[in-house]
Scaffold this active site. Structure first.
Site, PDB file in Angstrom:
ATOM      1  N   ASP A  84       0.860  -1.176   0.000  1.00  0.00           N
ATOM      2  CA  ASP A  84       0.000   0.000   0.000  1.00  0.00           C
ATOM      3  C   ASP A  84       0.902   1.234   0.000  1.00  0.00           C
ATOM      4  OD1 ASP A  84      -2.123   1.757   0.025  1.00  0.00           O
ATOM      5  OD2 ASP A  84      -3.243   0.667   1.542  1.00  0.00           O
TER       6      ASP A  84
HETATM    7  C1  BGC Z   1      -5.070   3.190   0.028  1.00  0.00           C
HETATM    8  C2  BGC Z   1      -5.212   2.166  -1.058  1.00  0.00           C
HETATM    9  C3  BGC Z   1      -5.012   2.822  -2.413  1.00  0.00           C
HETATM   10  C4  BGC Z   1      -3.658   3.492  -2.433  1.00  0.00           C
HETATM   11  C5  BGC Z   1      -3.321   4.105  -3.772  1.00  0.00           C
HETATM   12  C6  BGC Z   1      -3.826   4.040  -0.121  1.00  0.00           C
HETATM   13  O1  BGC Z   1      -3.816   5.109   0.754  1.00  0.00           O
HETATM   14  O2  BGC Z   1      -5.052   2.525   1.277  1.00  0.00           O
HETATM   15  O3  BGC Z   1      -6.449   1.541  -0.974  1.00  0.00           O
HETATM   16  O4  BGC Z   1      -5.116   1.862  -3.426  1.00  0.00           O
HETATM   17  O5  BGC Z   1      -3.650   4.504  -1.440  1.00  0.00           O
HETATM   18  O6  BGC Z   1      -4.104   5.196  -4.075  1.00  0.00           O
END
Ligand code: BGC
Length: 769
Positions: free
Chosen positions: A289
């Site tokens: 993530d």
């Molecule tokens: C979120 C994810 C997301 C990623 C990219 C993160 O803060 O937890 O779900 O895919 O950002 O945007």
């Protein structure tokens, strides 16, 4: 952090297609020897730094504190394998040209983006789509999302989100399929099929099952907080949708942010290696993530960033999203021998294979002339409207107040969400929200009602209450618009008076209330489920007029409806219904669509009941027993509305439950049948649900577990017989005693019917042989 969150939402645009090798999405992503040997041939030419580059995903936009400059030089030097957070089609092409024309090995970039519930046309939020209890709905929506995104230059989505959420305080409940592993697994498979296609083609985007794993069990429902989940619960509940996605051929997974049993998910070798690769045979790649690799230090797990890179790669993580920890540290780690060349190659190979399989080497660019036509297809909006109608849940309908008559003369639409087009689409509306002139133009509830009734009715619109947001809306953040100051007592009273006056003049009131979209989603936990701001106050005031009221609820989670469920005759949970939302709600309100959605979550009375879920175990003294029961001193332990619940304008009878065999050996199975009759005068959808309970075994089993469901449309008076298989797949569980999956001989209960409390019951015995 704020900047990052904003960045996450910032939009993309268009790009191209690739003409790729057909591959059956049912198989593991990497099993084609030709593709593997192409990837290996590339690996042989790559320097350690170029390999580390393939594991580095950089932001396509400049973000203060994260990406201080454009990634051009890094791409040219082969230090970037993938980009995210980029929406300009011309910019995508420009960066891709640098990768393909100017980098030493000409390896194209993989462009990732959060295409969660639609790209330009925004579909209902995932919790809503799960409420359809119709995986075909999910598949169709994600197919369109994939076609749009691919035409706009995106080749990889960070979806589906498969986190089981048993606690609605956790705001990201809106992004998943709710509390149940069986329903969650069905929705997971459907989404993987939708995104990737039945075979990877030029309209496929790679799916990314996230957030692996246990993110939904955050303590106290506080987003990002630690999860403590015993293995038995992980395996039987939290991992199930992920396993289903992997079996369906999901190309990638995203590791979660939080500590899982004290080991951060992004550095958790048991999860990423032992379970995912060794047990499940996953051959795709795992991305962290956003900035989660760097955050292994913040967690107090890794000593420093070099150690974080070491631990993440050793755990089985392939790609570092946006923290630059890999690119800065992997070459050093290889030079010192802490990471071996073959470990590095194993991490890079599946990324190269995905690029080859997608056809990016042959077709790296976006056809800029084609994108807009794909994104503005009317057929996508038509589909969105239809699917939104299928995902709404009718919670209450006293005296058949719904559907409303289209010949109503005076209607008051009251509430802060009545005329708020921007709130119709939910949280992940990146392209939808920020597409500027080209955005999808969501239909507000009032606009939908106007479209439905034309000039025949007088429609009075009053906001009547404030949401009193804590944070500015996303659009305000993006535009730099300041949120309005909190309303004064006098202003609130004044708008409430206007609401009461409008209600008094009307024949019927539609109250449009709920949460703003940024009150659920990432970083948006809530400690109470009351209607935010002064909405409850206004609702009570307009109810006191005695006029018939329908509450259209828009929310990312169940809200406190205890008072409402006793005083407001009709409640329609519309969730966030998407771009055509207003039209879709009007279709249901005025009877052009008969609601058939069912809750994918147990609807708590108040937040203090959380976590609340139907598939809990029996206590030694259940609530219905006379004393020493498991109960609250001041409240029922039962939800207000049970899992699987939802009304229709039609009525149905479920009867004649029977099994093809009431006694059968493990390894074989039985078939459960029941009749569903439409006992009303209107055609409608029923969702037959099948639950089981194992009475005794090597472990206590949940009181009920969903093991089959089907949504069917029945004409008035029509009877359909539905049959569900019950075999090894449905009867097996992971036992904490035997530490394996298996079905254990014994007696089982089976229930079938309209929701998780259905009473139609039968018994069967599973024998040893
Ligand atoms: C979120 C994810 C997301 C990623 C990219 C993160 O803060 O937890 O779900 O895919 O950002 O945007």
């Amino acid at each position: 952090m704020k900047t990052r969150i904003l960045a996450v939402f910032i939009s993309v645009t268009l790009s191209l297609l690739a003409a790729p090798a057909a591959l059956n999405a049912q198989t593991q992503p990497s099993s084609d020897p030709e593709i593997r040997s192409r990837a290996d041939a590339l690996l042989q030419q790559m320097t350690v730094e170029e390999k580390a580059g393939q594991l580095n995903q950089e932001s396509g936009m400049i973000i203060k504190g994260l990406a201080e400059q454009k990634p051009d030089d890094d791409i040219r030097e082969g230090r970037v394998g993938s980009i995210l957070w980029l929406s300009e089609v011309s910019e995508i092409n420009r960066l891709q040209r640098i990768a393909v024309d100017q980098s030493r090995l000409h390896i194209p970039l993989l462009v990732g983006f959060d295409v969660i519930h639609g790209y330009r046309t925004i579909f209902p939020v995932p919790l809503a789509m799960a409420s359809s209890w119709d995986p075909a709905v999910e598949e169709q929506a994600q197919r369109v999302a994939a076609e749009d995104a691919r035409a706009a230059g995106i080749q990889w989505t960070f979806a589906p989100m498969l986190d089981i959420a048993r606690d609605a305080r956790w705001g990201r409940i809106v992004e998943g399929a709710g509390e149940d592993p069986y329903l969650g697994a069905a929705m997971a498979r459907a989404q993987v099929r939708g995104f990737q296609g039945r075979s990877w083609g030029n309209t496929s985007i790679l799916a990314c099952a996230k957030h692996f794993a246990g993110y939904g069990a955050a303590e106290g429902g506080r987003d990002y907080d630690s999860s403590y989940i015993p293995q038995v619960l992980l395996r039987n509940v939290y991992l199930e949708p992920f396993h289903a996605a992997v079996k369906q051929g999901a190309a990638t997974l995203m590791s979660a942010y939080m500590d899982l049993n004290d080991v951060p998910a992004s550095g958790n070798r048991w999860l990423l290696h032992d379970v995912l690769r060794q047990e499940w045979g996953f051959q795709g790649f795992v991305v962290s993530d956003a900035i989660a690799v760097g955050n292994l230090v913040t967690h107090g797990f890794a000593h420093d960033r070099e150690d974080a890179a070491y631990r993440a790669v050793s755990a089985g993580l392939n790609m570092d999203m946006a923290s630059k920890t890999f690119i800065e540290n992997l070459p050093k780690l290889v030079a010192t021998g802490r990471i071996t060349q073959s470990q590095l190659d194993d991490a890079v190979r599946p990324i190269l294979e995905a690029k080859i399989r997608l056809g990016l080497f042959e077709h790296p660019y976006v056809d800029e002339t084609r994108a807009e036509a794909v994104l503005t297809r009317q057929s996508s909006r038509d589909l969105e409207r239809r699917l939104a109608g299928r995902s709404m849940v009718l919670l209450r309908n006293e005296n058949h107040i719904l559907p409303l008559s289209k010949s109503v003369k005076k209607i008051a639409v009251i509430g802060p969400l009545a005329d708020s087009a921007d709130e119709m689409e939910g949280g992940w509306t990146v392209e939808g929200l920020f597409g500027g002139e080209s955005r999808g133009h969501p239909v507000s509830l009032v606009a939908g009602i106007r479209n439905k009734l034309g000039t025949g009715a007088q429609i009075e619109v009053v906001s009547g209450a404030r949401l009193q947001r804590k944070y500015p809306s996303l659009l305000d953040q993006f535009n730099g618009t300041k949120s309005p100051p909190p309303a004064t007592e006098a202003e609130l009273n004044d708008s409430r008076d206007q609401a009461v006056a409008a209600a008094s003049r009307a024949d019927v009131v539609v109250a449009a209330m709920g949460e703003a979209t940024n009150m659920s989603g990432e970083g948006a936990s809530r400690a109470s489920f009351t209607l935010p701001g002064d909405q409850q106050h206004t609702l009570e005031a307009i109810a006191a007029t005695g006029k018939p009221i329908v509450l259209v609820l828009m929310s990312g989670r169940p809200l406190d409806m205890v008072w409402v469920s006793e005083h407001v005759p009709a409640i329609l949970e519309a969730w966030y219904p998407g771009t055509e939302g207003g039209n879709a709600v009007a279709d249901v309100l005025f009877g052009d669509v008969n609601p058939g959605g069912k809750l994918p979550v147990s609807w708590a009375r108040v937040a203090g009941q959380e976590p609340i879920y139907y598939n809990h175990n029996l206590t030694h003294d259940p609530e219905d027993a006379p004393d020493f029961t498991s109960h609250y001193w001041d409240l029922s332990t039962k939800p207000l509305y049970p899992f699987g619940y939802g009304l229709s304008y039609s009525s149905f009878k479920f009867s004649n439950l029977r099994l093809s065999k009431n006694r059968f050996a493990t390894g074989t199975g039985t078939e459960v049948s029941l009749d569903v009759t439409n006992t009303s005068q209107s055609a409608g959808d029923a969702v037959a649900q099948l639950y089981i309970h194992q009475r005794a075994g090597s472990a206590s089993r949940p009181v009920r577990q969903l093991k089959g469901f089907r949504r069917v449309t029945l004409k008035p008076g029509e009877i359909q017989t539905l049959t569900f298989p019950l075999g090894l797949d449905e009867l097996s569980f992971w036992s904490p005693q035997t530490k394996t999956w298996g079905a254990e001989p014994g007696m089982f209960d089976v229930w079938a019917g309209e929701d998780s409390t259905s009473s139609l019951h039968a018994v069967f015995e599973l024998t040893a042989n």
